[in-house]
Each structure stands twice: as C-alpha cells, then as structure tokens.
Design an enzyme around this catalytic site. Structure first.
Site, short mmCIF file in Angstrom:
data_model
loop_
_atom_site.label_atom_id
_atom_site.label_comp_id
_atom_site.label_asym_id
_atom_site.label_seq_id
_atom_site.Cartn_x
_atom_site.Cartn_y
_atom_site.Cartn_z
N GLY A 57 0.81 -1.22 0.00
CA GLY A 57 0.00 0.00 0.00
C GLY A 57 0.83 1.26 0.00
N GLY A 59 4.22 1.13 -0.64
CA GLY A 59 5.25 0.93 -1.64
C GLY A 59 4.88 1.35 -3.04
N HIS A 222 7.57 7.09 17.20
CA HIS A 222 6.63 7.06 16.08
C HIS A 222 5.40 6.24 16.42
CE1 HIS A 222 5.27 7.44 11.99
NE2 HIS A 222 5.38 6.15 11.74
#
Length: 358
Positions: A57, A59, A222
C-alpha cells in the site's frame, strides 16, 4: 520487426526486468551494455535507490513518487508478490530514472547490490483495532531478513526504515547490522516525517496558515504517546491555549488511528505515508549530493536522552545523519510528555533488541 543499432538490446534488457523470472544471468545474456545502458539520454548520474516492499500500500505510491525524483537514476523495486506489475506500470513514466523489478527472496541480493539508498516500507499494514505493536511479530521477522540482505549487499547504503513499529524495528535493524559488522548509526534512519507533516497540517489549520509555512519539531518516537510535538518551538512563533495544545497533541499522536478508522478496514495511512517517505528520501538524496543545511526529524541513534534511539531534528549529509540536534527549551507540558514518551520508548526499543539477541 527491425530496430536500429542497439535498440533491440536495450528493449530486451528493460523487458527482462519486468518478468518475475529475471536473473542477472539473463541480463548478461540479453545485453552487454551494462547497468547504466538504459538511463535517459542526457540524464544526470543521480543515485541508486531500492524500495523493499514496493508492491504494498505504501510501496506502490512511494515507487511512483521516487520515479518522479530527478535525483534518482536507478530505481529497484522489490517485493515477494506483484513486483513485476508495479515495475511495468511505473516504468512507463517518462522520467529519467530507470526502473528494474525483483521478485522473491532469491532476487533480494540482486535488488540491493550497489544501492545508495534503501527504503523499507515492507510489512503488514495496520487494521482497525490494531496498534503498531500488534504488528511486531510479523514485521520484525521481515525487517530482520531484509536488513540481513542490506548488510551483505550494500553495507554502505543509507537505510530509511518505515516498517512499523518503527520504535522497535530500528533497534532490530541496528542489531542485525552489528552482528554483520556493518553498523553505522549515522546511516540507519527511522522515518517519522509523517508525524511532522501531520503536525504542520493540524497546527496550520488552527492558526489559519498555509502548512508549507509552518514548522513543528516532533520528537520522541513514532507511536502514540511517544510522538511529542514541541508546540512551544513552532515556526512562525505562535502561542496556543491549553485546550489547543491538548487537542493538537492528541490529534498528532493519533493521526494514524484517525485514518485507519476513517478507511473502515480498507487500509491505513498509505498515501500520506508514501508522501512523507518520498519527502524524507529526497532530503537524504540531497544530503548525499552535498547540499547544505538539509534538516529533517528522524528516529536515530542518539545521545539526546538516556535512550539508545530517539527522534529529533538531524542534519543530513553525505554520510547520513551527520548531526543530531538537542531538544531545546521545553515547557512544563512538554517535559511531562517527554517523560511519558521515554518510558514507552524504552520498552519498545528493548523489545527490538531482544528479538535479535534472544
């Protein structure tokens, strides 16, 4: 059908890279023209970039964006499925970068050999109800395998790690590189650019500004509470009410969940993540080129806190993150948030270390 000069050889070489059965031996048989033979005429030398997980998705969109980057001369697209299709699609874009596809574990080494920059978005995406840590068991093994390939085939490449949970996968990558004797902390960069993009966007909405005019440092990690926007250091200098600070911090920390829930099971933040990854990759390439004052936030090996890794602003150069900046002055809200972030981060980092060492 007849072709003039070496045109047939060029076409055969390009076509070979769109087939899942491509091997280096096939290239040698089909062409004697070498790696650079199908670069656009008059194009700059540029850099060699590999995307591992190019059919996913993130990439696919990232492949599109990197094909558009004028600093890229050679773009290797690797995945365990569907790499030939993405390669064929992207290769039809009339930009300078040459695109080559690689499919499956047997072609990983070919995909990585000689690369300057390796971008890793590979792994399973988040689904409703999942946290980044829920992804750990699957994505940890994927990152280990890919980084073993990097250590073997392009140990001097800069690595942009996107695969979640970044708070753990960066530590996994570091341990893999240490085992291989190739670890350079300046060249292992966890991509947190989307947190900064969200912060800039959401703060701009509150202030009534263009997001491109806003710069919000986002430090920590993150995921969730480890994402700490330093609103006291916003540029242009701005003041916020306590309720605005609470709203902005919570929305920035939960931006990924917002997208996952909005897509209702149909995906995660693939488009904005691809944009952020391409933006950060471009910064890395400008650093490699020798541009001055290329500064971005990234999750890197750090001495800013007592933790082994921490996201802060870094200056990117020819050797990667050449300077890691300190946090600067924090207000009380941010100091409390920093302690929460560090507590959560410590466990996530150790989880990544233990995955390789145990």
């Amino acid at each position: 059908m007849e072709f003039r000069g070496d045109a047939y050889k060029r076409i055969a070489m390009i076509s070979a890279h769109l087939q899942p059965s491509f091997t280096p031996q096939m290239e040698a048989k089909n062409s004697v023209m070498g790696l650079e033979s199908c670069r656009a005429k008059g194009g700059n030398p540029g850099f060699k970039v590999a995307i591992l997980g190019a059919a996913g998705g993130i990439g696919q969109s990232l492949s599109l964006l990197m094909k558009m980057n004028p600093l890229v001369s050679l773009l290797h697209l690797y995945d365990v499925v569907n790499a030939p299709g993405v390669t064929a699609d992207v290769s039809h874009m009339d930009t300078g970068a040459v695109v080559r596809g690689f499919l499956g574990a047997k072609q990983l080494e070919d995909a990585l050999t000689g690369m300057d920059l390796v971008i890793i978005p590979a792994g399973v995406p988040r689904k409703p109800g999942m946290t980044r840590d829920d992804l750990f068991k699957i994505n940890a093994g994927i990152v280990r395998t890919l980084c073993e390939g990097v250590a073997k085939c392009c140990p001097n490449a800069i690595v942009n790690l996107i695969s979640n949970p970044v708070n753990s996968t960066v530590a996994i990558a570091a341990e893999v590189f240490k085992k291989a004797g190739t670890y350079d902390p300046k060249k292992l960069l966890g991509v947190t650019t989307l947190d900064v993009a969200r912060a800039n966007t959401f703060v701009a909405e509150v202030l009534g500004l263009d997001p491109r005019e806003v710069d919000v440092p986002v430090v920590g990690g993150h995921a969730g509470v480890t994402i700490l926007p330093l609103l006291s250091q916003v540029k242009p200098p701005s003041s916020f009410t306590p309720s605005e600070i609470e709203y902005l911090t919570n929305r920035i920390q939960n931006g990924g969940t917002e997208v996952v829930e909005a897509k209702a099971g149909a995906g995660s933040a693939t488009l904005s993540m691809a944009y952020a990854a391409a933006k950060f990759a471009d910064a890395c390439l400008r650093g490699l080129r020798g541009d001055a004052n290329v500064i971005e936030c990234s999750f890197v090996a750090s001495q800013v806190t007592e933790l082994a890794f921490f996201a802060t602003k870094v200056r990117l150069g020819r050797t990667g993150a050449e300077e890691v900046f300190q946090l600067g002055p924090l207000n009380e809200y941010e100091r409390v948030g920093l302690e929460k972030a560090k507590e959560e981060l410590a466990g996530s980092i150790q989880k990544g270390v233990d995955f390789i060492r145990k």
